[in-house]
Design a protein around this motif. Structure first.
Motif: not given
Length: 371
Positions: A256-262
């Protein structure tokens, strides 16, 4: 409280019971026993949205990295994403995909206002956004695990200091901190990696809070008490016992952190405070081509579509990982209704049968009470 009631209310015991029941069912069908890791993998593979999203994300990643190459490794696409002298418009700058020039053509996504190949720019932007998102996910996860594990294990003043620092980072809008820090480092060599590092420094708070909660629960377990009694150091207990037993929470929150980073990187680049020229990102392309909505809207919608695809795929993969590591979150009972059933066009007979059974039970109960 009885021992059976305590076991039912213990989440770890419930997880163990679910794993034992699932392993018993599989063993009766296949004749072999499954480990916890194999059960998690099996649940994840059976999660259809997660598997579809994984396939789409892998295809998008391969397309972005193989077409443009990475570093000294060249890609198979001949055009450059940067401005070059002597560029001329082809087909009026419109898309050549599925046209007279074949499936792709010389410019499948067309050309921008400076006659640069837009396919090359979108693929390079996707590659940049994926690299930043991955680095942000790793950096924020490492910081969050360290802070959360130390706060949950040591308690006392260590927990108070670390949690107050976490609260301070939470109350400050991350996009504001990221914009300030990102503006400083984007002009440095390898600026996208420094930008990803800065974003990771402001997005670790949710991981820290979740890991702290897990460590607080594990801190009272028998195997932690046994390791402490045997003289194990706090660092060994955290690294060998607590972090491995929290790996499910860590992996899910990292996705989920990767998705938020995008989305965060795209927002910063859209505002002009993220990736800077000559590098490109999806948010920068959306910003640069916002005015092309009337004449050539594909210049705006193509990078926006890739932002949505990457963010949605990573989110669905995170949902699949969450259900795989914690089967208690999965839906139980009847299957989800179809659209026709939800609209009331199907399932009427089943509903009437249930109402009749409920009426029969009520009638039999009333007769038993009168007798």
């Amino acid at each position: 409280m009885s021992e059976n009631t305590a076991d039912r209310q213990n989440p770890d015991r419930q997880m163990a019971d679910l794993a034992e029941v699932e392993d018993a069912k599989l063993s009766s069908r296949t004749g072999r026993s499954y480990s916890q890791g194999q059960l998690v993998l099996r649940r994840f593979v059976r999660h259809v949205p997660a598997m579809i999203s994984l396939g789409v994300l892998l295809a998008t990643t391969l397309l972005a990295f193989t077409s443009m190459g990475l570093g000294p490794l060249p890609g198979w696409w001949p055009e450059s994403y940067r401005h070059q002298e002597g560029l001329t418009p082809y087909n009026g700058g419109d898309m050549t995909m599925f046209g007279d020039d074949g499936i792709l053509g010389p410019h499948p996504f067309g050309q921008d206002d400076l006659n640069r190949d837009y396919f090359a720019r979108v693929m390079q932007s996707t590659q940049t956004s994926l690299i930043i998102a991955l680095v942000v996910g790793v950096v924020s996860s490492v910081i969050g695990v360290v802070v959360g594990a130390m706060a949950g294990f040591y308690r006392g003043w260590v927990e108070a200091v670390l949690m107050r620092a976490t609260d301070f980072v939470i109350i400050v809008p991350p996009i504001m901190i990221s914009a300030i820090l990102g503006r400083i480092v984007t002009n440095l060599p390898f600026g996208i990696f420094f930008l990803a590092l800065m974003l990771g420094l402001v997005t670790w708070t949710s991981m820290a809070r979740l890991v702290r909660a897990e460590v607080l629960a594990l801190r009272e377990r028998e195997f932690i008490a046994a390791a402490t009694a045997m003289g194990a150091s706090p660092v060994r207990i955290i690294l060998k016992h607590m972090v491995p037993n929290s790996i499910g929470v860590i992996i899910v929150n990292m996705s989920f952190a990767i998705a938020s980073a995008v989305l965060l990187e795209s927002a910063l680049s859209y505002l002009g405070m993220g990736v800077q020229s000559p590098d490109v990102s999806l948010g920068m392309l959306v910003n640069q081509n916002e005015g092309a909505m009337r004449g050539r809207p594909h210049l705006f919608w193509l990078p926006a579509m890739f932002i949505v695809i990457v963010a949605l795929c990573v989110n669905f993969i995170g949902d699949g990982l969450r259900d795989a590591f914690d089967p208690r979150r999965q839906r139980t009972g009847d299957r989800k209704p179809t659209l026709l059933k939800a609209l009331g066009f199907m399932g009427r007979s089943r509903a009437e049968d249930r109402q009749q059974k409920a009426a029969d039970v009520t009638a039999s109960t009333g007769e038993g009470g009168r007798s």
